[in-house]
Every structure is written in structure tokens, then in C-alpha cells.
Design a protein around this motif. Sequence first.
Motif, short mmCIF file in Angstrom:
data_model
loop_
_atom_site.label_atom_id
_atom_site.label_comp_id
_atom_site.label_asym_id
_atom_site.label_seq_id
_atom_site.Cartn_x
_atom_site.Cartn_y
_atom_site.Cartn_z
N LEU A 15 0.83 -1.21 0.00
CA LEU A 15 0.00 0.00 0.00
C LEU A 15 0.86 1.26 0.00
O LEU A 15 0.61 2.19 -0.77
N TYR A 48 -6.23 -5.78 6.89
CA TYR A 48 -7.07 -5.02 5.96
C TYR A 48 -7.69 -3.79 6.64
O TYR A 48 -7.87 -2.74 6.00
N GLU A 49 -8.01 -3.87 7.93
CA GLU A 49 -8.55 -2.70 8.65
C GLU A 49 -7.46 -1.65 8.84
O GLU A 49 -7.71 -0.46 8.68
N ASN A 51 -4.83 -1.25 6.93
CA ASN A 51 -4.58 -0.67 5.61
C ASN A 51 -5.68 0.31 5.21
O ASN A 51 -5.41 1.30 4.53
N ARG A 52 -6.89 0.02 5.61
CA ARG A 52 -7.98 0.96 5.30
C ARG A 52 -7.73 2.30 6.00
O ARG A 52 -7.86 3.35 5.39
N CYS A 53 -7.37 2.25 7.28
CA CYS A 53 -7.05 3.48 8.02
C CYS A 53 -5.86 4.19 7.39
O CYS A 53 -5.90 5.41 7.16
N GLY A 55 -4.67 3.95 4.35
CA GLY A 55 -5.01 4.47 3.03
C GLY A 55 -5.78 5.77 3.11
O GLY A 55 -5.52 6.72 2.35
N ILE A 56 -6.73 5.85 4.03
CA ILE A 56 -7.51 7.09 4.20
C ILE A 56 -6.59 8.23 4.63
O ILE A 56 -6.65 9.33 4.08
N GLY A 122 -14.13 9.48 5.35
CA GLY A 122 -12.85 8.87 5.68
C GLY A 122 -12.50 8.85 7.16
O GLY A 122 -12.31 7.79 7.75
N ASN A 125 -14.94 6.99 9.27
CA ASN A 125 -14.74 5.54 9.15
C ASN A 125 -13.57 5.07 10.01
O ASN A 125 -13.64 4.00 10.63
N ILE A 126 -12.49 5.85 10.05
CA ILE A 126 -11.36 5.49 10.91
C ILE A 126 -11.81 5.42 12.36
O ILE A 126 -11.49 4.47 13.08
N ILE A 129 -13.71 2.25 12.97
CA ILE A 129 -12.81 1.09 13.02
C ILE A 129 -12.09 1.04 14.37
O ILE A 129 -12.04 0.00 15.03
#
Length: 156
Positions: A15, A48-49, A51-53, A55-56, A122, A125-126, A129
Amino acid sequence: MKSLQNMKIIEVKGLLALKLSKFNQYQNNFRIEIINPIQNLPNAMPIYEYNRCLGILLDNAMEALDFGQIDSSDKKTYLSIVFYQKEQQLVMVIKNRYFQKINLSEIYKYGFTNKKGHQGLGLANINEILQQYPHSSIDTEITPDFFIQKLTLSKV
């Protein structure tokens, strides 16, 4: 990209490489530092969680930059990303220059955005999570030059 060698979590390394490839022409203006080898996440958060944080946060930092104002020949840092592990914590700090007024009391609310064409999901969502992982946190600070976000995962 040599600085990515200390990131041993392949999904996170991938990422970072993908996101930072956009900065090739601005190599003088950003830095990434991974202080010590990062082998795994210190708590139960799935990759994956995380990476989501990540990435945002990276997308927000890059979108906040006004590339028209960056002189790629100077050595001024516009984006800095630092990872380090200490004791039972993994800490990631993103510092970026910003060119708009930011209201810290609003940024984590659903629907709040400073960007045209965005939905303002974004950072909300963080927060959602991180609420699932009680030993995780995000701290935000604004200085006259930088918008700073620190994502911390601690061992349960």
C-alpha cells in the motif's frame, strides 16, 4: 522506496509503495522513515482494517497538498511519514502541509469535508474502526506549518 525495507508486513508495504509512487517527481519534498523493522500489528486489528485506516490518512494528506505550490527542486518537506515500534506499540505519524483552514472539532464527523466532490466519510470511518479495538487511537494536531495525525496501535 529503499526506506520501505523495514516494513515487513507485505500488505502495508504494498500500500505504501502504491500510494507513494505518485510522489516520484517530488522526492525532495517528502520523506518516509520506518525506524525499526515492523513485523506485525501489536493487537488484534486485521491487516485489511489497518490498511484501510492508513489508506484514508495517506489519501487525505496527499489531497491536502497543493502540488502547484510545490517546487520540486527545493528541499522543503511537504509530506512526512514515520513508523516506529516502541515497547508494545506501533505508531505511525503523518505530517503534511496544508493550505486550507481546518476545524478540528468537525473533521471526524460523518459528512464533514473540505474537499469538493467528497462525502466526508474517511476520518469518520477510521473512528468507527478504532472503536472496535480499544487499545488503538488517532490523535490530530495542527501547527502553523503542518497537519499531523498519529495512529497508535497498542498490545491488548
